[in-house]
Design a protein around this motif. Sequence first.
Motif, mmCIF file in Angstrom:
data_model
loop_
_atom_site.group_PDB
_atom_site.id
_atom_site.type_symbol
_atom_site.label_atom_id
_atom_site.label_comp_id
_atom_site.label_asym_id
_atom_site.label_seq_id
_atom_site.Cartn_x
_atom_site.Cartn_y
_atom_site.Cartn_z
ATOM 1 N N VAL A 177 -6.585 -0.913 -0.694
ATOM 2 C CA VAL A 177 -6.844 0.210 0.207
ATOM 3 C C VAL A 177 -8.287 0.148 0.705
ATOM 4 C CG1 VAL A 177 -7.085 2.725 0.313
ATOM 5 C CG2 VAL A 177 -5.076 1.701 -0.757
ATOM 6 N N ASN A 226 0.819 -1.211 0.000
ATOM 7 C CA ASN A 226 0.000 0.000 0.000
ATOM 8 C C ASN A 226 0.851 1.259 0.000
ATOM 9 O OD1 ASN A 226 -2.374 -1.445 0.044
ATOM 10 N ND2 ASN A 226 -2.589 -1.358 2.244
ATOM 11 N N GLY A 234 -8.605 -2.345 3.322
ATOM 12 C CA GLY A 234 -7.986 -1.777 4.416
ATOM 13 C C GLY A 234 -7.071 -2.278 5.351
#
Length: 51
Positions: free
Chosen positions: A48, A3, A51
């Motif tokens: 993303v 990420n 999460g």
Amino acid sequence: MTNDPDDIRAQVADLLGEPTDPVESDLDDIAARLEEAHDLLVRALESVEKG
């Protein structure tokens, strides 16, 4: 899938390479690299969101 935005930018830059004036014979290669970059960005967005 990382990420880290810097890692993602580096991976996209590797896929796209240096900008050049393409000749017709390069278009398939360019299209393939753009598709790979697109897929990379989609996976990054999905990771993303999860999460």
